[in-house]
Enzyme design. Structure first.
Site, PDB file in Angstrom:
ATOM      1  N   CYS A   2       0.798  -1.298  -0.210  1.00  0.00           N
ATOM      2  CA  CYS A   2       0.049   0.012  -0.065  1.00  0.00           C
ATOM      3  C   CYS A   2       0.849   1.188  -0.099  1.00  0.00           C
ATOM      4  CB  CYS A   2      -0.786  -0.080   1.228  1.00  0.00           C
ATOM      5  SG  CYS A   2      -1.735  -1.460   1.507  1.00  0.00           S
ATOM      6  N   VAL A  53      -4.138  -7.526  -0.694  1.00  0.00           N
ATOM      7  CA  VAL A  53      -3.628  -8.923  -1.079  1.00  0.00           C
ATOM      8  C   VAL A  53      -4.001  -9.886  -0.084  1.00  0.00           C
ATOM      9  CG1 VAL A  53      -1.088  -9.998  -0.835  1.00  0.00           C
ATOM     10  CG2 VAL A  53      -1.364  -7.812  -1.696  1.00  0.00           C
ATOM     11  N   GLY A  79       2.912  -3.087   3.636  1.00  0.00           N
ATOM     12  CA  GLY A  79       3.813  -4.118   3.716  1.00  0.00           C
ATOM     13  C   GLY A  79       3.098  -5.641   3.820  1.00  0.00           C
TER      14      GLY A  79
END
Length: 616
Positions: A2, A53, A79
């Site tokens: 992000c 994700v 992350g």
């Protein structure tokens, strides 16, 4: 993966500043194309752009946690934490309750449980900010190797921060100013942790936590390379490296969206692809998807050299066939590489001229192609720095040089500390910059940090220094490049060789083991030989490819000639008129000035698009 940004101001009410925070957040849309959000408190504003994700529905950000209707903390996070399942179980046992499956929520609850000590418990690549509403303080945290970027700008009453510099520059109080030291950092071909070329904008150093309170800003290092006695035998060392890689790759295949591998046909990417293929096959998840870049006419124009002895393509195909990969090749031509829109996109992704020329553009275009089919990619980046893969690791003369070895080997730096990239810069400016002196000072600073074992012999001591320099001053250049080119396309790239457990272990492995058979990356080759074709395992290292198409440098020179004729470019003030004329002379081989012409064009785009003020 992000993009994050935010603003803390202890002397004003930020709930009235939504428009500014929205503008800062909007600069990160490329990093997070799937969703966005803003959280406003009286003295803190957090912005977030999401690339979904893990837990596509549940990981909405900024994420908050409350108790009895009172805000405890808010998080904006970028992350992946690869041990989030173990941490979740530990936190549940401590009484924490979770609403989502996301690693974001694990990080937020980890802060509530362990405070800033959460950083030491995370295994992954990350950059995040936590606003603690109870104590009114901000925590900025960056991963150990600096895989994910995070910058901040101290203000009189707080701080501005962002994944990328452009988020900070979107604030109306910040102007892009670059002074002589900023230019030195830009041109010295090393990366000083914590420093950016922009005045007043710094980065959170890898392995560090920054705490922002009313009283001011404090910094704490939570991880660093340490000197530890290595007692394992060679056989045990090879086995340990393999066991670590097996675990790392397995963890980094965790994804709720399509995932692939970046495959060049070199040892590093082939190892990652082969290990990923084994895991996916064992789990019945189908073949690994792999991607490679190639250039139109590359095989016809290629000339083998000491630096690039072989083409990538045949080896990538060989590995793909060996592991049964679904292999894809993205082919580029000179027109694509010189497309002004793509060149501008590279500059916007970097926020600075990078000096990598068509290597940056081809990487950007490769990632554009990958993103059409995958959201996450595994990369072999950082293995050369960790295992000693570059040729200068094995050149006694370069090793003995009192300088950053890559700067000497890659650029052939002259007396002024300049190389081919800076060839067109004004001689007076170069003399004032004294890049050689600047680099010497940074080199001395880096050497002073190196942890040594007592009684190490001179060669082992020097190779430990060489390794440390690469892991703290060189790999960050390449990690930043890969992050910027991938995230400009909304593609998350994971870097297995940056797992801190592997880095710490191999850093302390004696140099004699790292090249026990006289080759580069002997230790890695031994650890993964059984999953690779012999020809791939034994291939001599070849760096990231550049186009061999003669049209490319010719097109570059034509564009620079156009700018020179118009006499409007702000970059012209930085260039040497005589050398510029020589470079544009039809009798000059455009290939001989390719790097400097490319860089001059980057300077033009940067100074023009970012309206940079040069205080020199």
């Amino acid at each position: 993966m992000c993009g994050i940004t935010g603003w803390v101001a202890f002397n004003r009410d930020l709930t009235a500043e939504r428009a500014v925070v929205d503008a800062m957040t909007a600069t990160q849309i490329c990093r997070g194309p799937d969703a966005g959000g803003v959280h406003l408190e009286r003295h803190a504003a957090l912005g977030h752009r999401r690339l979904a994700v893990i837990d596509l529905e549940g990981g909405v950000q900024p994420m908050t946690v409350e108790h009895d209707g009172r805000l405890l903390a808010a998080l904006t996070y970028s992350g992946e934490v690869y041990n989030h399942r173990e941490l979740r179980a530990e936190l549940k046992a401590a009484g924490h309750r979770f609403r989502t499956r996301s690693d974001t929520e694990v990080v937020l609850h980890a802060y509530l449980e362990w405070g800033e000590g959460l950083a030491e418990r995370l295994n992954g690549m990350f950059a995040f900010a936590i606003w603690d509403a109870r104590s009114e303080e901000l925590l900025l945290v960056r991963d150990r190797m600096g895989v994910k970027p995070l910058h901040y700008h101290p203000t009189p009453d707080g701080v501005l921060f962002g994944s990328e510099v452009k988020a900070i520059l979107a604030h109306p109080s910040v102007r892009p100013v670059v002074d002589l030291d900023g230019l030195r950092e830009l041109l010295a071909f090393t990366r000083t942790p914590g420093i950016t070329p922009y005045r007043g904008i710094v980065e959170v150093r890898p392995g560090h936590v920054v705490r922002v309170r009313r009283e001011g800003i404090s910094v704490r290092r939570y991880w660093a390379l340490e000197a530890r006695e290595h007692t394992d035998t060679l056989e045990a060392t090879v086995a340990t490296v393999r066991a670590l890689l097996d675990d790392i790759v397995h963890r980094q295949l965790d994804s709720d969206v399509p995932l692939c591998s970046l495959l060049s046909g070199g040892l590093d990417s082939s190892a990652v692809t082969a290990l990923a293929a084994r895991v996916l096959r064992a789990e019945g998840a189908g073949p690994v998807r792999s991607f490679a870049v190639d250039f139109a006419g590359q095989s016809e124009n290629f000339h083998a050299s000491e630096v690039r002895p072989t083409l990538d393509g045949p080896y990538a195909r060989m590995l793909a066939e060996h592991v049964g990969a679904d292999h894809n090749v993205i082919e580029l031509d000179a027109a694509a590489l010189t497309d002004l829109a793509q060149r501008d996109a590279v500059l916007r992704a970097r926020d600075l001229p990078g000096g990598f020329g068509d290597m940056d553009i081809s990487l950007l275009l490769l990632f554009q192609g990958v993103r059409r089919q995958s959201t996450v990619a595994l990369s072999g980046e950082s293995a050369d720095e960790l295992f000693g893969g570059y040729r200068w690791f094995h050149d006694p003369k370069t090793v003995a040089t009192d300088d950053f070895p890559w700067a000497v080997s890659l650029t052939g730096l002259g007396g002024q500390g300049t190389g081919p990239r800076e060839h067109l810069l004004d001689a007076g400016l170069l003399a004032e910059l004294d890049l050689a002196g600047y680099r010497r000072a940074r080199y001395r600073e880096a050497l002073a940090e190196v942890p040594h074992l007592p009684d190490a012999d001179p060669l082992e001591r020097r190779m430990r220094e060489i390794s440390y320099l690469h892991l703290t001053r060189f790999v960050c250049i390449l990690l930043d490049r890969k992050d910027r080119m991938s995230m400009a396309n909304g593609l998350e790239v994971r870097v297995p060789f940056c797992d801190h457990r592997l880095v710490q272990y191999v850093f302390n492995t004696p140099w004699a083991m790292k090249h026990f058979d006289g080759r580069e990356k002997s230790l890695l080759r031994a650890a993964v030989r059984d999953v690779l074709p012999a020809a791939v395992a034994d291939r001599v290292k070849s760096p990231y490819p550049v186009t061999e198409d003669p049209h490319y440098p010719a097109l570059l020179r034509a564009e620079l000639a156009r700018l020179a004729a118009e006499q409007k470019s702000p970059a012209l003030a930085l260039l040497d008129r005589r050398r510029l004329a020589d470079a544009l002379d039809p009798d000059t081989d455009p290939q001989s000035v390719r790097l400097s012409v490319d860089f001059a064009l980057e300077l033009h785009t940067w100074l023009t698009d970012y309206q940079v003020t040069l205080d020199i």
